[in-house]
Motif scaffolding. Sequence first.
Motif, PDB file in Angstrom:
ATOM      1  N   THR A 218      12.248  -8.283  16.746  1.00  0.00           N
ATOM      2  CA  THR A 218      11.297  -8.583  15.664  1.00  0.00           C
ATOM      3  C   THR A 218      11.733  -7.750  14.505  1.00  0.00           C
ATOM      4  N   SER A 219      11.292  -7.849  13.400  1.00  0.00           N
ATOM      5  CA  SER A 219      11.658  -7.074  12.251  1.00  0.00           C
ATOM      6  C   SER A 219      11.099  -5.548  12.361  1.00  0.00           C
ATOM      7  N   LYS A 220       9.807  -5.564  13.035  1.00  0.00           N
ATOM      8  CA  LYS A 220       9.220  -4.262  13.413  1.00  0.00           C
ATOM      9  C   LYS A 220      10.281  -3.363  14.376  1.00  0.00           C
ATOM     10  N   GLU A 221      10.886  -4.320  15.545  1.00  0.00           N
ATOM     11  CA  GLU A 221      11.725  -3.447  16.431  1.00  0.00           C
ATOM     12  C   GLU A 221      12.986  -3.186  15.787  1.00  0.00           C
ATOM     13  N   LEU A 222      13.737  -3.984  14.902  1.00  0.00           N
ATOM     14  CA  LEU A 222      14.911  -3.866  14.163  1.00  0.00           C
ATOM     15  C   LEU A 222      15.057  -4.364  12.890  1.00  0.00           C
ATOM     16  N   ASP A 223      15.196  -3.436  11.975  1.00  0.00           N
ATOM     17  CA  ASP A 223      15.455  -3.879  10.390  1.00  0.00           C
ATOM     18  C   ASP A 223      16.703  -4.125  10.302  1.00  0.00           C
ATOM     19  N   LEU A 224      16.858  -5.391  10.316  1.00  0.00           N
ATOM     20  CA  LEU A 224      18.242  -5.668   9.704  1.00  0.00           C
ATOM     21  C   LEU A 224      18.861  -5.436   8.602  1.00  0.00           C
ATOM     22  N   LYS A 225      18.102  -4.999   7.452  1.00  0.00           N
ATOM     23  CA  LYS A 225      18.476  -4.350   6.304  1.00  0.00           C
ATOM     24  C   LYS A 225      18.892  -3.044   6.410  1.00  0.00           C
ATOM     25  N   ASN A 226      18.737  -2.523   7.487  1.00  0.00           N
ATOM     26  CA  ASN A 226      19.127  -1.149   7.878  1.00  0.00           C
ATOM     27  C   ASN A 226      20.561  -1.010   8.600  1.00  0.00           C
ATOM     28  N   GLN A 227      21.486  -0.666   7.741  1.00  0.00           N
ATOM     29  CA  GLN A 227      22.877  -0.808   8.450  1.00  0.00           C
ATOM     30  C   GLN A 227      23.257  -0.087   9.679  1.00  0.00           C
ATOM     31  N   GLU A 228      22.603   1.357   9.698  1.00  0.00           N
ATOM     32  CA  GLU A 228      22.791   2.458  10.906  1.00  0.00           C
ATOM     33  C   GLU A 228      21.953   1.650  12.068  1.00  0.00           C
ATOM     34  N   ALA A 229      20.655   0.972  11.795  1.00  0.00           N
ATOM     35  CA  ALA A 229      20.227   0.443  13.118  1.00  0.00           C
ATOM     36  C   ALA A 229      20.810  -0.587  13.428  1.00  0.00           C
ATOM     37  N   VAL A 230      21.148  -1.509  12.861  1.00  0.00           N
ATOM     38  CA  VAL A 230      22.105  -2.739  13.201  1.00  0.00           C
ATOM     39  C   VAL A 230      23.325  -2.240  13.932  1.00  0.00           C
ATOM     40  N   ALA A 231      24.058  -1.216  13.360  1.00  0.00           N
ATOM     41  CA  ALA A 231      25.380  -0.747  14.053  1.00  0.00           C
ATOM     42  C   ALA A 231      25.049  -0.186  15.457  1.00  0.00           C
ATOM     43  N   ALA A 232      23.847   0.787  15.364  1.00  0.00           N
ATOM     44  CA  ALA A 232      23.421   1.263  16.841  1.00  0.00           C
ATOM     45  C   ALA A 232      22.941   0.189  17.960  1.00  0.00           C
ATOM     46  N   PHE A 233      22.193  -0.742  17.252  1.00  0.00           N
ATOM     47  CA  PHE A 233      21.707  -1.722  18.323  1.00  0.00           C
ATOM     48  C   PHE A 233      22.949  -2.553  18.984  1.00  0.00           C
ATOM     49  N   LEU A 234      23.859  -2.975  18.202  1.00  0.00           N
ATOM     50  CA  LEU A 234      25.102  -3.972  18.552  1.00  0.00           C
ATOM     51  C   LEU A 234      25.881  -2.944  19.356  1.00  0.00           C
ATOM     52  N   GLU A 235      25.910  -1.774  19.144  1.00  0.00           N
ATOM     53  CA  GLU A 235      26.884  -0.989  19.930  1.00  0.00           C
ATOM     54  C   GLU A 235      26.300  -0.831  21.328  1.00  0.00           C
ATOM     55  N   GLU A 236      24.781  -0.517  21.304  1.00  0.00           N
ATOM     56  CA  GLU A 236      24.127  -0.445  22.551  1.00  0.00           C
ATOM     57  C   GLU A 236      24.062  -1.636  23.380  1.00  0.00           C
ATOM     58  N   GLU A 237      23.764  -2.854  22.947  1.00  0.00           N
ATOM     59  CA  GLU A 237      23.616  -4.094  23.646  1.00  0.00           C
ATOM     60  C   GLU A 237      24.830  -4.907  23.879  1.00  0.00           C
ATOM     61  N   LYS A 238      25.730  -4.821  23.030  1.00  0.00           N
ATOM     62  CA  LYS A 238      27.364  -5.454  23.015  1.00  0.00           C
ATOM     63  C   LYS A 238      27.077  -6.886  23.397  1.00  0.00           C
ATOM     64  N   PRO A 239      26.620  -7.507  22.696  1.00  0.00           N
ATOM     65  CA  PRO A 239      26.189  -8.992  23.219  1.00  0.00           C
ATOM     66  C   PRO A 239      27.410  -9.671  23.202  1.00  0.00           C
ATOM     67  N   GLY A 240      27.793 -10.779  23.966  1.00  0.00           N
ATOM     68  CA  GLY A 240      28.914 -11.361  23.836  1.00  0.00           C
ATOM     69  C   GLY A 240      29.072 -12.419  22.691  1.00  0.00           C
ATOM     70  N   ALA A 241      27.894 -12.798  22.306  1.00  0.00           N
ATOM     71  CA  ALA A 241      27.774 -13.768  21.081  1.00  0.00           C
ATOM     72  C   ALA A 241      26.729 -13.653  20.291  1.00  0.00           C
ATOM     73  N   ILE A 242      26.747 -13.656  18.885  1.00  0.00           N
ATOM     74  CA  ILE A 242      25.761 -13.304  17.859  1.00  0.00           C
ATOM     75  C   ILE A 242      25.288 -14.781  17.117  1.00  0.00           C
ATOM     76  N   ILE A 243      24.240 -15.086  17.234  1.00  0.00           N
ATOM     77  CA  ILE A 243      23.854 -16.240  16.013  1.00  0.00           C
ATOM     78  C   ILE A 243      22.905 -15.630  14.983  1.00  0.00           C
ATOM     79  N   ASP A 244      23.242 -15.700  14.030  1.00  0.00           N
ATOM     80  CA  ASP A 244      22.671 -15.370  12.722  1.00  0.00           C
ATOM     81  C   ASP A 244      21.737 -16.331  11.940  1.00  0.00           C
ATOM     82  N   ALA A 245      20.587 -16.525  12.533  1.00  0.00           N
ATOM     83  CA  ALA A 245      19.584 -17.379  11.951  1.00  0.00           C
ATOM     84  C   ALA A 245      18.268 -16.518  10.998  1.00  0.00           C
ATOM     85  N   ALA A 246      18.707 -15.262  10.620  1.00  0.00           N
ATOM     86  CA  ALA A 246      17.965 -14.365  10.030  1.00  0.00           C
ATOM     87  C   ALA A 246      18.116 -14.348   8.552  1.00  0.00           C
ATOM     88  N   ALA A 247      17.100 -14.649   7.805  1.00  0.00           N
ATOM     89  CA  ALA A 247      17.329 -14.649   6.339  1.00  0.00           C
ATOM     90  C   ALA A 247      15.884 -14.454   5.562  1.00  0.00           C
TER      91      ALA A 247
END
Length: 316
Positions: free
Chosen positions: A36-65
């Motif tokens: 959720t936006s409360k769990e991860l603020d996609l406007k926060n560059q550092e938070a997004v980078a840390a999240f993807l580095e930790e989770e390392k998903p195989g694919a991303i679907i960007d439906a956020a806007a």
Amino acid sequence: MDKELKIYIAGHRGMVGSAVWRALEKKGYTNLIGKTSKELDLKNQEAVAAFLEEEKPGAIIDAAARVGGILANNEYPYQFLMENMQIQNNLIDSALKTGIEKFIFLGSSCIYPKFAPQPLKEEYLLTDSLEPTNEWYAVAKITGVKLCQAIRKQFHKDYVSLMPTNLYGYFDNFDLKTSHVLPAMIRKFHEAKNNNNADVTLWGSGTPMREFLFVDDMAEAVVYALENELPEYLYNVGSGKDITIKELAETIQKVTGHQGNIVWDSEKPDGTPRKLMDVSKMKEIGWQSKTELEEGIEKTYDWFLSNIDTIKQVKM
């Protein structure tokens, strides 16, 4: 495609993201991630980078806007431009740096010029000026498309952009100030029916033509793009059919059972005169929509009635 592949769906609680989640679960995918936006603020560059580095998903679907209709785009131009660029740029850049090979970017048909030839082909991108009433959102989405294209060209990763036509369906936004035309009409006709079939006043002349796609069909297109390596960077996703706003209003009036008059306020803007997508490229690679408009509106109205007390942003 491995059904245990870790897939991150950005915007998984929105209309499109939730439809993609349902479609993937239906096909047996078991490792879906959503924040959720409360769990991860996609406007926060550092938070997004840390999240993807930790989770390392195989694919991303960007439906956020950040999304909305003519009124919202006109009133909040800075937010529509800046917030959408922040969200997508953070996701795309961090995905590249984390080594994620598959990225599906979702945009909108508003990326095409206002007076581009009809139907809209992918190659019309950046050939003329945009529709002024939603250019802020459009410019942001064009940036996302070009970023994914640049990554394909420079780093040879499977990053693809899907541009849907006007979407509608379950979990749509029915708030009259920020919603798009179809859900706004559903709410207006529903409320007018319950108010002794009062007249319904609608913006513009009713003559512009629009194409609509049921959100579950869009989700199927996303799954298709996930499971296949598409040869080009940009694809239109739509029904390939359009109708006038007047015809749309009459269809919704029929579905909702409203029996009053429709009044057109011609002093209000019409927006783009016509927006029909050329969907031949998706058809050529094996995908096309299947839900007819009236059927989709019936499903959406049934959902609206079943969720009327909890629908996002609806204060009845």
